[in-house]
Design a protein around this motif. Structure first.
Motif, PDB file in Angstrom:
ATOM      1  N   VAL A 416       0.846  -1.193   0.000  1.00 49.33           N
ATOM      2  CA  VAL A 416       0.000   0.000   0.000  1.00 49.33           C
ATOM      3  C   VAL A 416       0.881   1.241   0.000  1.00 49.33           C
ATOM      4  N   THR A 417       0.280   2.380  -0.278  1.00 52.80           N
ATOM      5  CA  THR A 417       1.027   3.633  -0.370  1.00 52.80           C
ATOM      6  C   THR A 417       0.434   4.665   0.567  1.00 52.80           C
ATOM      7  N   ASN A 469      -5.993   0.160  -0.253  1.00 51.80           N
ATOM      8  CA  ASN A 469      -4.932   0.695  -1.096  1.00 51.80           C
ATOM      9  C   ASN A 469      -3.977   1.672  -0.419  1.00 51.80           C
ATOM     10  N   TYR A 470      -4.362   2.150   0.776  1.00 50.59           N
ATOM     11  CA  TYR A 470      -3.531   3.163   1.407  1.00 50.59           C
ATOM     12  C   TYR A 470      -3.162   2.763   2.836  1.00 50.59           C
ATOM     13  N   ARG A 471      -2.049   3.332   3.328  1.00 53.98           N
ATOM     14  CA  ARG A 471      -1.646   3.068   4.704  1.00 53.98           C
ATOM     15  C   ARG A 471      -2.708   3.599   5.655  1.00 53.98           C
ATOM     16  N   ILE A 472      -2.905   2.856   6.735  1.00 55.46           N
ATOM     17  CA  ILE A 472      -3.972   3.218   7.666  1.00 55.46           C
ATOM     18  C   ILE A 472      -3.563   4.399   8.538  1.00 55.46           C
ATOM     19  N   SER A 473      -4.574   5.088   9.023  1.00 58.03           N
ATOM     20  CA  SER A 473      -4.407   6.164   9.990  1.00 58.03           C
ATOM     21  C   SER A 473      -5.524   6.028  11.012  1.00 58.03           C
TER      22      SER A 473
END
Length: 525
Positions: A416-417, A469-473
């Motif tokens: 993921v990005t 698709n994306y890094r978690i926050s």
């Protein structure tokens, strides 16, 4: 990324989680996690107090009866009786932990000062002025800090539970400071993450109340019940600078009047107890009058009582209002209803055990059957202490026989990005809370609920794609959980074809003769 091993993992640092930690066997290795500071739980902000029979004029049977009446026939007898009967012992335990409850002395008599709140037929709410939660939270955190067997982790956000061989073995925990997602393994896991009122635009709850424990348990295969019963506190301070500030129900308990903008009282038109009616009745009455008049708020007035009495009994409310230019010894307080308490939750037994072996749920995260269709004021903190003790005893009794978890896979974010479109999270967060408020609020219709479900389906797909698709926050994790909560509330509300307690639907205004819980099962999703 790190792997931590403990005997017990407690997720949540409010009254429920702290009670489990303090009541556990001292030889158990415990990890206690908080999403923010240890004080960032709803307990810290509780003003009113703890309901328990502490007066000779009162009785356990009266407290039990009042709870059933407030719960509109849906409370479970075993949960009500267990909670009420253990109330006095819970208060004594809190006193032993250092909680300095408010006392009185007059006419040669002295003792603990008890106030009365909506739904109660006697004075039975023991308190610390109007900052009870702060005092309880402070005392219990101080005690936990002295325990060598308890390791504290602040600023941690739970992602998902770890399941091995059909039982809960821990959780993936995100550290927003380092950006890592670590593995926490334990023989037993306790969800004490609080409620889910942040799914609504207006709420009395702190920002952490995003239903994380309920959503994680649901994804892990646990049933939930009665999620349609979201309690709206009748009186939150209406002021642009007063974010989430609750005006304690004890003000009405001490004679406060609810007023229309023209200064006239109105609650007697809705219930024989007037301002001391159960919360669902008061919140619905205020909502009705605001919509009828097109008013932005109504008013709560205690100014007819002596100024010294008001300042001594309600110092927190007095100080907060004074900061905003409102002197409650002379002026009425502008108020509106706001989402306050999640009466439904993860189904548990009388020991706090969920459907998933090794997983417990305590406090607002859990559905014990205590609150029925409407929680009676100040029963919630009591539930935390009673069921926190029950869970800790159950875990302690079998701890040495529980299996040691195997190593779990590390969190893999290699594919993921980093997102450059965080605006999607903030937009979806705002959209969800607004349509939940508009369509799934104090008064509902089938059409509004169906509209809300259509929007939930769109958001679920969008958030799932983003999550993949994306890094978690922390913001993304909370939004992911709130969408689950929103869906559970709407599905439960659509299933209930009657108006009962906190669920008022114009299409089905009558209450059915038979009281039934709404139970949702993940496998049937």
């Amino acid at each position: 990324m790190a792997t931590y091993r403990h005997d017990v993992l407690i997720i949540g640092s409010g009254a429920a989680g702290l009670t489990v930690a303090l009541r556990m066997s001292p030889d158990a290795r415990i990890a206690l996690l908080s999403k923010g500071e240890l004080t960032s739980a709803s307990t810290y902000y509780a003003q009113g107090g703890v309901a328990a029979v502490m007066d000779q004029q009162d009785s356990l049977e009266s407290h039990i009866k009042d709870t059933h009446v407030a719960g509109a026939g849906l409370c479970h007898e075993d949960a009500v009786r267990k909670t009420v009967e253990n109330g006095p012992d819970a208060i004594r335990w809190l006193i032993d932990q250092g909680v300095g409850f408010t006392r009185f002395e007059e006419d040669g008599r002295q003792g603990f000062h008890l106030t009365r709140e909506g739904g109660h037929s006697h004075r039975r709410v023991i308190h610390v002025a109007d900052a009870t939660g702060l005092a309880i939270s402070g005392a219990l955190i101080d005690q936990v800090g002295r325990r060598q067997n308890v390791e504290l982790f602040e600023h941690r956000t739970a992602v998902d539970l770890i399941v091995q061989d059909g039982r809960c073995a821990g959780a993936y925990i995100h550290n927003p400071i380092t950006g890592r997602t670590d593995v926490f393994l334990a023989r037993a896991v306790v969800l004490a993450t609080g409620g889910a009122s942040k799914v609504y635009l207006y709420t009395s709850n702190p920002d952490v109340a995003t239903g994380d424990g309920i959503a994680m348990a649901w994804r892990a295969g646990c049933r939930v019940s009665n999620m349609e019963f979201m309690q709206f506190h009748p009186t939150c301070l209406y002021h642009p600078k007063a974010k989430s500030f609750l005006v304690t129900e004890a003000i009405r308990g001490e004679g406060g009047h609810l007023l229309l903008p023209d200064g006239s009282r109105f609650m007697h038109q809705f219930h024989e107890r007037g301002e001391l009616a159960p919360r669902d009745v008061v919140a619905r009455a205020i909502d009705f009058e605001m919509k009828r008049l097109g008013a932005d708020c109504l008013y709560l007035d205690i100014s007819h009582r002596p100024a010294d009495f008001i300042i001594n009994h309600f110092p927190t409310v007095y100080a907060k209002c004074l900061q905003l230019g409102i002197d409650i010894t002379r002026d009425p307080i502008p108020v509106v209803p706001a989402a306050h308490y999640t009466c439904g939750g993860v189904i548990t037994d009388m020991h706090g055990r969920t459907d998933l072996p090794g997983l417990y749920a305590i406090g607002e995260t859990a559905f014990t059957g205590l609150h029925g269709a409407n929680r009676m004021a100040s029963n919630s903190l009591l539930e935390c202490f009673v069921f926190g003790q029950a869970a800790s005893e159950d875990i302690s009794a079998q701890l040495k026989t529980l299996p040691e978890p195997r190593n779990a896979p590390e969190w893999d974010d290699s594919l993921v990005t980093d997102s450059d479109e965080d605006v999607i999270i903030s937009h979806n967060w705002d959209e969800l809370r607004r349509f939940m408020w508009d369509y799934v609020g104090i008064v509902r219709t089938v059409k509004r609920l169906e509209r809300a479900m259509h929007r939930i389906d769109l958001l679920k797909r969008e958030i799932a794609e983003y999550y993949s698709n994306y890094r978690i926050s922390s913001d993304l994790l909370e939004l992911r959980n709130l969408v689950v909560i929103g869906e559970l509330i709407i599905r439960s509300a659509l299933q209930r074809r009657e108006s009962r307690g906190l669920h008022y639907i114009l299409d089905f205004p009558e209450m059915e003769a038979e009281a039934k819980d709404t139970i949702l099962v993940p496998d049937q999703d």
